[in-house]
Enzyme design. Structure first.
Site, PDB file in Angstrom:
ATOM      1  N   GLU A  94      -0.575  74.888  87.102  1.00  0.00           N
ATOM      2  CA  GLU A  94      -0.747  73.706  86.249  1.00  0.00           C
ATOM      3  C   GLU A  94      -0.828  72.421  87.058  1.00  0.00           C
ATOM      4  OE1 GLU A  94       1.971  75.232  86.864  1.00  0.00           O
ATOM      5  OE2 GLU A  94       3.716  73.904  86.774  1.00  0.00           O
ATOM      6  N   CYS A 134       5.582  80.241  89.812  1.00  0.00           N
ATOM      7  CA  CYS A 134       6.555  79.777  90.796  1.00  0.00           C
ATOM      8  C   CYS A 134       7.829  80.632  90.719  1.00  0.00           C
ATOM      9  CB  CYS A 134       6.809  78.284  90.657  1.00  0.00           C
ATOM     10  SG  CYS A 134       7.674  77.570  92.063  1.00  0.00           S
ATOM     11  N   HIS A 178       1.813  76.404  91.766  1.00  0.00           N
ATOM     12  CA  HIS A 178       1.836  75.828  90.420  1.00  0.00           C
ATOM     13  C   HIS A 178       0.415  75.705  89.915  1.00  0.00           C
ATOM     14  CE1 HIS A 178       6.035  74.730  89.664  1.00  0.00           C
ATOM     15  NE2 HIS A 178       6.125  74.715  90.975  1.00  0.00           N
TER      16      HIS A 178
END
Lengths: 208, 244
Positions: A192, A81, A190
């Site tokens: 994750e 990001c 993102h």
């Protein structure tokens, strides 16, 4: 287990990045001082919020030089990001700021032209534009139908001939989703927070 | 309208998943972490945890719920309920959340919206707006639907969204927990005025409730009761949307 350093330099959710890396078998430690950067076998540069604040925090923490040395040593780095955006030359966000300058290009507000029906931030799930002949290692095991979670208002415009880019589309606007230059990788989304496809990105990064 | 994000909404009391109707009458449903895991596996795009008694109990319960969830659930998590200041926000984010939803504290001090956005990023700051219909307008309520404010919802949204929030989460107290459909009159007034992504909550009962949304600009739909009571699954909702 591979030792993965996650740079803890600014406010944000590092916990999820750590959990994702652990989920795919990495051993996580948080990098809290510049001296610890070189110890990492793999290094993740997260980032949320505004570019200028994030760069300032990196600078104040004394991380700029060690990061550049780490990259010069061709050790693997993944920016996520704002962490990806920081890899570039500069950004116009906030008061404007230089970046790490590892990849040539600037970060600017997503250009909506005259269309203010397009909302910012871009928040939601998008596919990456690639096909099966794409050789970028970070995309191994992924399908063009996989979706990733994006949340951002600024986009990195890559001008580096030595870098490879993979794009995504937000309401017809081209978004830089993934970038690679030697052993430096960046993802605007993102990883994750992108379910199994995101976890695959981490898995692939740990095989670099 | 493009496909909306499907967000599983979990109302929490201490460490229990609960559900009320019109934001009251709390019924305990079970372990929120298990339900969250299930919705993740069903394909939910995000999770929304709303702490219904945050102001009465200490906050350590919700942090444990977030932490346990984030170990195995890799989608964005928004947390709301009793968040009063930057200190609260930081604790919630450190526990594994990505965004905070703030209502009461923002109404009492709108500058908090800007402070959160500037410190943590606007993408982190979700403005939660709880609305009840009166005879003359739609009115904002605070404190978990317990206190009326006399403030017009449309005016508040127009003012607050310019202070830096990244999203608006709109809840209808009238429709909450009823599974009888959204408050479409409210949506027709508010949705055109929201310049940032808009998430709607309250009232979803079955897939047909999605049909009137097609002509509005709605970016996310938060669903609670219908999922907890197994009236639909995340995948049935997404498939239905594809067919519209």
């Amino acid at each position: 287990m591979k030792k993965v350093g996650i740079l803890d330099y600014s406010i944000g959710n590092l916990y999820s990045v750590a959990k994702a890396v652990e989920f795919v078998g990495g051993e996580v430690y948080f990098v809290k001082c510049p001296e610890d950067i070189m110890k990492a076998e793999y290094l993740i540069l997260p980032g949320v919020g505004a570019f200028d604040r994030c760069y300032s925090a990196l600078d104040k923490g004394g991380y700029i030089k060690p990061l550049l040395s780490y990259v010069h040593a061709e050790k693997p780095l993944l920016g996520i990001c704002v962490g990806m955006q920081l890899l570039f030359s500069s950004s116009t966000e906030g008061k404007g700021s230089i970046g790490l300058g590892i990849i040539n290009g600037t970060v600017n507000l997503i250009n909506r032209g005259n269309n203010d029906q397009i909302k910012l931030p871009n928040i939601g799930w998008s596919r990456l534009i690639f096909d099966h002949v794409c050789s970028m290692h970070l995309l191994s095991g992924l399908n063009p139908t996989d979706e990733f979670y994006f949340v951002h208002s600024y986009n990195a415009y890559c001008e580096d001939e030595e870098a490879e880019t993979i794009y995504s589309s937000y309401k017809g606007l081209q978004i830089t989703a993934l970038v690679k230059k030697n052993n430096v990788y960046g993802c605007q989304f993102h990883a994750e927070k992108s379910k199994d496809p995101g976890l695959q990105i981490f898995k692939n990064f740990l095989e670099v | 309208m493009d496909k909306p994000r499907i967000i599983a909404r979990l109302d929490i009391k201490t460490n229990k998943l609960i559900k009320g109707i019109h934001l009251e009458g709390l019924r305990v449903i079970g372990n929120p972490v298990e339900y969250a895991q299930d919705y993740y596996e069903q394909g939910a795009d995000e999770l929304l945890y709303l702490d219904s008694v945050a102001s009465l109990y200490n906050r350590s319960y919700i942090k444990e719920v977030i932490k346990d969830t984030a170990k195995n659930v890799f989608i964005p998590i928004t947390v709301g309920g009793g968040i009063k200041n930057l200190f609260d926000v930081e604790k919630i984010l450190r526990a594994g959340a990505d965004k905070v939803a703030i209502n009461t504290a923002a109404v009492k001090d709108p500058s908090l919206i800007t402070q959160v956005a500037q410190t943590f990023g606007s993408q982190c700051m979700v403005l939660q707006v709880d609305v009840k219909s009166t005879s003359t307008c739609f009115e904002i309520y605070i404190d978990g639907g317990r206190e009326r404010t006399g403030v017009n919802a449309l005016e508040w949204v127009k003012k607050a969204q310019d202070l830096g929030c990244g999203e608006v989460l709109l809840t209808s107290i009238d429709k909450d927990g009823t599974k009888r459909g959204f408050d479409y009159d409210l949506l027709k007034i508010i949705a055109p005025a929201v310049k940032v992504p808009l998430i709607i909550s309250s009232g979803f009962g079955d897939c047909h409730h999605l049909e009137p949304l097609v002509d509005l600009q709605i970016d996310g739909i938060a669903i609670g009761s219908a999922l907890h009571y197994n009236n639909c699954t995340v995948s049935s909702i997404k498939n239905f949307w594809k067919s519209l």
